[in-house]
Enzyme design. Sequence first.
Site, PDB file in Angstrom:
ATOM      1  N   CYS A 136       0.793  -1.100   0.024  1.00 31.79           N
ATOM      2  CA  CYS A 136      -0.223   0.207   0.076  1.00 31.79           C
ATOM      3  C   CYS A 136       0.958   1.090   0.114  1.00 31.79           C
ATOM      4  O   CYS A 136       1.634   1.485   0.942  1.00 31.79           O
ATOM      5  CB  CYS A 136      -0.786  -0.080   1.127  1.00 31.79           C
ATOM      6  SG  CYS A 136      -1.977   1.572   1.260  1.00 31.79           S
ATOM      7  N   LYS A 173       0.929  -9.499  -2.288  1.00 33.22           N
ATOM      8  CA  LYS A 173       0.551  -8.407  -3.294  1.00 33.22           C
ATOM      9  C   LYS A 173       1.544  -7.567  -3.296  1.00 33.22           C
ATOM     10  O   LYS A 173       2.072  -6.817  -2.127  1.00 33.22           O
ATOM     11  CB  LYS A 173      -0.690  -7.611  -2.741  1.00 33.22           C
ATOM     12  CG  LYS A 173      -1.233  -6.703  -3.913  1.00 33.22           C
ATOM     13  CD  LYS A 173      -2.565  -6.202  -3.844  1.00 33.22           C
ATOM     14  CE  LYS A 173      -3.185  -5.561  -5.047  1.00 33.22           C
ATOM     15  NZ  LYS A 173      -4.345  -5.015  -4.738  1.00 33.22           N
TER      16      LYS A 173
END
Lengths: 303, 250
Positions: A136, A173
């Site tokens: 993120c 991710k």
Amino acid sequence: MVTRPENVPQLEALAVELCGIPLRTPLIPAAGTLGKEALEGTGEIYGAMLPKTVTPRPRAGNPPPRLAEAPSGMINSIGLQNPGLNRFLEDLDVFHAAGLPLFASVAGDTVGEFAEMCRVLAGDGRVSAVELNLSCPNVEHGGGTFCAGPSTVGEVVAASRETLAGSKPLLVKLTNDGVVGNAVAAEEAGADAVTVINTIPALVVDVGERRIFLRGGLSGPAIKPVALRAVYEVSRAVSIPVVGCGGVTSGTDVAEFMLAGATAVQVGAGGFVREPGVILDEFEEYLRDGSLRARDLPLAIGT
Amino acid sequence: MKLHPVEVLSREEHGRHVLLRYRWTGAAPEPGQFVMVRPERHADLDPFLPRPLFAHDYDGDTMNLLFEVRGRGTALLAGEDAGLLVSTPLGRGFEIGGGAAVALIGGGVWVSPLKLLSRHLQDAGVDHDVYLEVPGDAPEAYADFLRTRYEGATLVETGGESDPSQTVLDHVGDPARYAALYASGTAAMLGAVKRAADGVVPAHLALRERMACANGSCYGCAVPVWEAGEKTYGRTCVEGPVFEAEVLAW
């Protein structure tokens, strides 16, 4: 290229398998883009559910502004607003009720926090797999994300793999920066799949007010070619499955990601502007027109 | 987000504003709700995001949207033959009680949701006074439109003063003479109404925020709110766009 026989049922044509988990379609909502208020009808579209990233404790997120539009995309800076792991688990039945495999996206401030969350989720029968959100761009971990480099990625993945105890697939991710090296590190540390890519760091400047308006992550069609390249390179560097993500707004986009090497495809901001069901219909039509099966697409093109 | 193609009945220009009317027989909008809209001819995702616009008025089969043309997205919406794709009405609108008179306050040029609110108050038999700011740089055509659109409203011309919101509130007078305040407008106006109503009367504020998903998923349209005594962020698209003033942590 592999073709499928005539009259293969549509559902079978769409089905894929990811880390041993059967998915009825290759579409998965990208973390943070499908909330519990928007679940109606989505159980017929996606192959798995994936709620917004959760952190150990509640996180208020970043102050507004959090959004800006960009050419062919948008920039967000949410800052992982979420109610924390305990409340997340209380709310999880809503997602579990869709009857699909349920993936949990987690993020922490330390390696220990990632590992502890995996330990909790390992024992939750509703959760089929865990996706580590190492990328993120809107939260800081001492100046960088956990995607800072292969050694950091390897450390957090290894610790999470240990507490997830081999019971459930571990997805990781990654952001675009250094994605191939980080993907290799994730695989070596025990990841079962990598999700490629998260939003790309971006900036919005307000010239009228002469200030930075927004510092966030770019998503949408603007990043699709970058994401495709990342999926293509990563899928050739690792032997674990790659989940494609970045700018998917059509069935053709889904096909592109799978042909580039993705086993499954996440739909994020694209689901805000087009119906995910329509994207799936378009992809299904692509398969039907070509007498293809989704599971045969990854790497079905020449190099 | 599912967007429905609709028949555009008319586009009227009123200064920099456009009144766009389309046939709508789906779910009726509550006052304060919004719809996501995109010009059909530009359904190729350029601009990328649909635009949230308040339901301005609705009479059972015709929806009215009122917006100022401020950039490319709204300019395309205003274009002739652009076609229109719309969502169903979304979000949490104004709560309407019965009984004593209320005040409707519009600041800047963001008065759109007050028309449908006025209609519903009238149907509910609630007396209401309407106060609308007309900023000094607003075209005369816009002021003329307000006069006919909001018959009986008090139009307050502003310009030059440091606090136009207070100029409007001076016309409202003592908030205690109303059972509630309903406001739409600039952040400055909504903040001024919140302060004026604090501890005196309930105030219902319609917020305008940038939106992406419009269904609660993305947390992009967050505004600071109080929740169980702690400051956090609420989502304008599902917890709003109408917030009770005391909930907002401004």
